[in-house]
Scaffold this motif. Structure first.
Motif, PDB file in Angstrom:
ATOM      1  N   GLU A 188      49.006  -2.995  -1.895  1.00 55.44           N
ATOM      2  CA  GLU A 188      49.750  -3.707  -2.927  1.00 55.44           C
ATOM      3  C   GLU A 188      50.344  -2.716  -3.925  1.00 55.44           C
ATOM      4  O   GLU A 188      49.712  -1.730  -4.300  1.00 55.44           O
ATOM      5  CB  GLU A 188      48.837  -4.689  -3.659  1.00 55.44           C
ATOM      6  CG  GLU A 188      49.569  -5.582  -4.647  1.00 55.44           C
ATOM      7  CD  GLU A 188      48.655  -6.581  -5.333  1.00 55.44           C
ATOM      8  OE1 GLU A 188      49.126  -7.257  -6.265  1.00 55.44           O
ATOM      9  OE2 GLU A 188      47.476  -6.675  -4.950  1.00 55.44           O
ATOM     10  N   SER A 189      51.574  -3.012  -4.342  1.00 57.47           N
ATOM     11  CA  SER A 189      52.289  -2.095  -5.232  1.00 57.47           C
ATOM     12  C   SER A 189      52.652  -2.780  -6.536  1.00 57.47           C
ATOM     13  O   SER A 189      52.888  -3.995  -6.575  1.00 57.47           O
ATOM     14  CB  SER A 189      53.560  -1.576  -4.554  1.00 57.47           C
ATOM     15  OG  SER A 189      54.348  -0.815  -5.449  1.00 57.47           O
ATOM     16  N   GLY A 223      57.938   4.902  -3.863  1.00 56.27           N
ATOM     17  CA  GLY A 223      57.199   4.116  -4.839  1.00 56.27           C
ATOM     18  C   GLY A 223      56.228   3.137  -4.218  1.00 56.27           C
ATOM     19  O   GLY A 223      55.170   2.860  -4.787  1.00 56.27           O
ATOM     20  N   THR A 224      56.562   2.612  -3.029  1.00 57.02           N
ATOM     21  CA  THR A 224      55.743   1.570  -2.409  1.00 57.02           C
ATOM     22  C   THR A 224      54.982   2.064  -1.197  1.00 57.02           C
ATOM     23  O   THR A 224      53.878   1.614  -0.924  1.00 57.02           O
ATOM     24  CB  THR A 224      56.637   0.388  -1.992  1.00 57.02           C
ATOM     25  OG1 THR A 224      57.333  -0.092  -3.152  1.00 57.02           O
ATOM     26  CG2 THR A 224      55.826  -0.744  -1.396  1.00 57.02           C
ATOM     27  N   SER A 225      55.553   2.987  -0.461  1.00 56.30           N
ATOM     28  CA  SER A 225      54.947   3.429   0.796  1.00 56.30           C
ATOM     29  C   SER A 225      55.305   4.876   1.065  1.00 56.30           C
ATOM     30  O   SER A 225      56.095   5.492   0.360  1.00 56.30           O
ATOM     31  CB  SER A 225      55.439   2.550   1.958  1.00 56.30           C
ATOM     32  OG  SER A 225      56.855   2.673   2.107  1.00 56.30           O
ATOM     33  N   GLY A 267      53.661   3.768  -6.686  1.00 55.50           N
ATOM     34  CA  GLY A 267      53.322   2.519  -7.355  1.00 55.50           C
ATOM     35  C   GLY A 267      52.147   1.785  -6.749  1.00 55.50           C
ATOM     36  O   GLY A 267      51.811   0.666  -7.187  1.00 55.50           O
ATOM     37  N   SER A 268      51.494   2.357  -5.725  1.00 55.40           N
ATOM     38  CA  SER A 268      50.361   1.689  -5.080  1.00 55.40           C
ATOM     39  C   SER A 268      49.208   1.503  -6.054  1.00 55.40           C
ATOM     40  O   SER A 268      48.833   2.429  -6.783  1.00 55.40           O
ATOM     41  CB  SER A 268      49.892   2.493  -3.863  1.00 55.40           C
ATOM     42  OG  SER A 268      50.899   2.515  -2.874  1.00 55.40           O
ATOM     43  N   GLY A 287      50.964   2.034   3.354  1.00 50.60           N
ATOM     44  CA  GLY A 287      51.150   1.470   2.022  1.00 50.60           C
ATOM     45  C   GLY A 287      50.512   2.314   0.943  1.00 50.60           C
ATOM     46  O   GLY A 287      49.605   1.860   0.227  1.00 50.60           O
ATOM     47  N   GLY A 320      52.091   4.732  -2.023  1.00 52.39           N
ATOM     48  CA  GLY A 320      53.207   5.351  -2.725  1.00 52.39           C
ATOM     49  C   GLY A 320      52.854   5.513  -4.180  1.00 52.39           C
ATOM     50  O   GLY A 320      51.730   5.220  -4.620  1.00 52.39           O
ATOM     51  N   GLY A 372      46.279   0.860  -2.613  1.00 52.78           N
ATOM     52  CA  GLY A 372      47.284   0.153  -1.829  1.00 52.78           C
ATOM     53  C   GLY A 372      46.656  -0.862  -0.892  1.00 52.78           C
ATOM     54  O   GLY A 372      45.440  -1.064  -0.886  1.00 52.78           O
ATOM     55  N   THR A 379      47.741   2.945 -11.004  1.00 50.09           N
ATOM     56  CA  THR A 379      48.462   3.288  -9.782  1.00 50.09           C
ATOM     57  C   THR A 379      48.353   4.788  -9.523  1.00 50.09           C
ATOM     58  O   THR A 379      47.826   5.546 -10.348  1.00 50.09           O
ATOM     59  CB  THR A 379      49.950   2.909  -9.882  1.00 50.09           C
ATOM     60  OG1 THR A 379      50.560   3.760 -10.868  1.00 50.09           O
ATOM     61  CG2 THR A 379      50.135   1.452 -10.273  1.00 50.09           C
ATOM     62  N   GLY A 435      55.377  -2.180  -7.941  1.00 53.22           N
ATOM     63  CA  GLY A 435      56.826  -2.343  -7.894  1.00 53.22           C
ATOM     64  C   GLY A 435      57.520  -1.570  -9.006  1.00 53.22           C
ATOM     65  O   GLY A 435      56.964  -0.659  -9.621  1.00 53.22           O
TER      66      GLY A 435
END
Length: 719
Positions: free
Chosen positions: A361-362, A304-306, A345-346, A341, A343, A359, A380, A364
């Motif tokens: 930043e996500s 989700g993030t990376s 959620g990026s 970074g 994913g 990215g 995203t 989350g």
């Protein structure tokens, strides 16, 4: 099953990986795989039990029937990320109190006058000096036990919960450090970590930083493992073996003594699982002449993030001796993972020049991507995947989440306005969106296609960093894709890199838990030697390696069965960096010699591959390394599938082909041996696989999907 009739022919093996959001469980009984995914709770050990009970209930066995239990934990890495480890004191040689802050004098941003570095794990008020001195030649001034006792009083008054001891040149002559640690253990009721045990290697900053991290993590990891062991015993489970960063498991008692070795526990398990699946996907398959070697793969874990990328060569996971976690440099054997970074959620955004970025930043998990319907408003990668048709409108996102397609479209419409992306007609486009694909795309979908391609470009750079930048051709490797989003992007990444095969494991969404079942028991030892190979004899190197081999055998459960691998960090005389090269394998003869000339030639070849040249200069062996592994057979799994896994068709947008009609399958219902022709979407409960046009594939017996590009010769099988 063992719990029903006492038949040990179908052992039950359990793997549990605790992640930041979910706890994943893989349970293999015979050749049947059962998985579970439950929310990670606070405290984490409660979620471990929830997942175990759910998986055991689904498999129809009692937890007491489990024969082997392996565990990967985020306790250590979370303590570093959140800076909530133990209050740690550092004892060091007089004059070296500030080595943690001085570091290597490297700056994260060279031209930023206001750049700040992270605070060290040990604040200055808890760093203490002791009057002693050792050099590379020996001890010059012995430590005074009475002075250490007085120091112990000061440490106690500081409120320290653990102590790190790192004295000058203790890697070569540890007597002073050992004497100081003995007194501190007598006087203080706290864990004491010593650098000659944690990292007997030169380079003062890295040795001190790693020892401080070990002390910082030890109390939390010890308390966590005690709770897990107690809970396991309560329900009849065996004591767990714990995954370490090096890609191997060890008994809990051994892990307690080296907390810093668990910081990449979860990611390491995922790479080990991917390596096992990659080897199974190629063994016995028909290989094209230019095809990938058996078991060689790039592992690609997109969460989700990376996204995490690593390399497996000839079935062996690539490792490194150093890494940095949360701005803390660590020298400890770890699976070599490159993280970017990008994913699901990026967040997609535009920079000052109007270019589209994705990215790091996500969004989350809360509020998450706009399509989660929890109030997220920024576009995203997941929102882009929804609009491109990769994620179906009726997809279940887990828990009480349902897909909000309109919210995703609104977010991408706003992004299209910001980036100047316009709707595309046949063969054309506007703004800064790519215009090489046919089809009719509205503003939001054109923006989604741009987000997809930018995210893929970021992840492709990560793959190139572990292949091209290290002298490896990515076309010689399979791409093993897992994680929630990895299989959606894998084929497009392979196209970018001219890779011909993508392997999507059956348990792609819980591969780290599955990897725990395939992990060997592994132990490492190292020693700085600094020996010129032109002056060394085969016996000199053999004796030094034998000492390290004896050390790893002390921790091995079955030394007679251990497979020993030897390596050396070498460099040309005068260089300030080393390359790790293979020094040969040893089946157990701890006194076998190592040819220094052959080692020097291996280094020269490695230097030429990495840097493009070799020198006519003396070669030094700086640090010797030994790994002992007791092999574990990877589980064999089979699936049956159902009569018809086809769910229908829907429109899907591919960057190079435009909008096409793709067949949608229930991934979990696919029968072994089923052939697949792109375009297709394989919708699963934990992840979705996208098969572009010109790709095809086959389902293996264990549920793994092997995809081939173009007219590449098929290496998949239906075993």
């Amino acid at each position: 099953m063992t719990g029903d009739d006492g038949d040990d022919s179908h052992p039950a093996r359990l793997g549990v990986d605790v992640g930041g959001t979910f706890t994943d469980v893989a349970l293999v009984v015979g050749d049947d795989l059962t998985t579970a995914k439950v929310p990670t709770t606070t405290p984490q050990h409660a979620g471990v039990l929830d997942g175990i009970r759910e998986a055991c209930a689904a498999a129809g066995i009692d937890p007491a029937d489990v024969d082997a239990f392996a565990h990967a934990t985020t306790a250590s890495v979370n303590a570093l990320l959140e800076r909530d480890g133990a209050r740690t004191a550092l004892v060091t040689t007089a004059g070296f109190r500030d080595v943690l802050e001085i570091g290597r004098q490297t700056r994260p941003s060279l031209y930023d006058l206001d750049a700040e570095t992270a605070d060290p794990l040990v604040p200055r008020r808890r760093r203490f000096e002791v009057d002693e001195r050792a050099t590379t030649e020996g001890i010059e001034r012995v430590v005074d036990p009475e002075a250490i006792r007085e120091l112990a009083d000061e440490i106690a008054e500081s409120g320290a919960e653990s102590v790190a001891v790192s004295l000058l040149h203790a890697y070569a002559h540890p007597d002073n450090e050992a004497a100081a640690a003995e007194v501190l253990r007598e006087e203080l009721d706290v864990p004491v970590s010593t650098s000659h045990d944690v990292l007997p290697e030169f380079r003062e900053f890295e040795r001190t930083a790693t020892t401080a991290a070990d002390a910082y993590l030890a109390p939390e990891l010890d308390a966590y493992l005690r709770r897990v062991i107690a809970d396991a015993a309560d329900i009849g489970l065996p004591e767990p073996r714990v995954m370490r960063s090096n890609g191997g498991v060890a008994d809990a008692e051994t892990v307690r003594e080296s907390a810093v070795t668990t910081v990449l526990s979860g990611p390491a398990a995922g790479v080990v699982g991917a390596a096992a699946v990659a080897e199974g996907a190629t063994l016995g398959g028909a290989e094209a002449e230019s095809g990938p070697p058996t078991g060689s793969a790039v592992t690609f874990d997109m969460g989700g993030t990376s996204s995490d990328v690593s390399l497996v060569r000839d079935g062996r996971v690539e490792r490194t001796a150093e890494t940095t976690i949360a701005d803390v440099p660590l020298r400890t054997p770890t699976v070599d993972v490159e993280t970017v970074g990008a994913g699901g959620g990026s967040i997609a955004w535009t920079d000052a020049g109007g270019a589209l970025r994705v990215g790091p930043e996500s969004a989350g998990a809360d509020p998450g991507p706009a399509c989660y319907g929890r109030g997220g408003s920024e576009a995203t990668v997941t929102d882009a995947d929804v609009l491109l048709g990769y994620i179906g409108q009726d997809a279940a996102l887990g828990g009480d989440l349902s897909l909000d397609v309109d919210a995703a479209r609104d977010a991408l419409d706003r992004l299209a306005d910001e980036a100047g992306i316009e709707a595309e007609g046949e063969g054309g486009g506007g703004g800064n969106a790519d215009s090489d694909a046919p089809g009719d795309l509205d503003d939001a979908t054109a923006a989604a296609r741009g987000v997809f391609r930018v995210a893929n470009a970021t992840m492709a750079r990560a793959i190139r960093s572990v292949t091209v930048e290290r002298g490896r051709d990515p076309r010689a490797f399979d791409l093993v894709a897992f994680g929630g989003a990895g299989p959606m992007h894998a084929a497009a990444l392979a196209d970018r890199l001219d890779m011909d095969r993508v392997i999507v494991p059956g348990p792609a969404g819980v591969l780290s838990a599955y990897g725990l079942l395939a992990a060997d028991e592994t132990h490492d030892a190292a020693r700085t030697l600094r020996l010129s190979l032109s002056d060394a004899t085969a016996a000199d190197l053999g004796d030094a390696f034998a000492e390290l081999t004896d050390r790893v055998f002390e921790d091995a459960s079955d030394p007679a069965a251990a497979r020993v691998e030897r390596a050396a960090d070498c460099r040309y005389a005068g260089q300030s960096f080393e390359l790790t090269v293979d020094a040969g394998r040893d089946a157990g003869d701890t006194g076998s010699a190592v040819d220094p000339d052959a080692l020097a030639e291996r280094f020269a070849a490695a230097h030429e591959r990495a840097h493009g040249y070799r020198l006519d200069a003396a070669v030094e062996a700086v640090t010797l390394r030994v790994t002992a592994a007791v092999d574990v057979d990877a589980p064999t799994v089979s699936r049956t599938g159902s009569a018809d896994a086809r769910q229908g068709v829907r429109d899907v947008v591919f960057p190079e082909s435009g909008t096409v009609e793709a067949t949608v399958y229930d991934r979990d219902a696919l029968r072994p041996g089923t052939g697949l022709d792109g375009p297709a979407v394989l919708a699963g409960t934990e992840s979705t696989t996208v098969v572009p046009p010109a790709w095809d594939g086959r389902v293996r017996r264990d549920g793994t999907v092997v995809l081939e590009r173009g007219d590449a010769e098929s290496g998949g099988d239906d075993r």
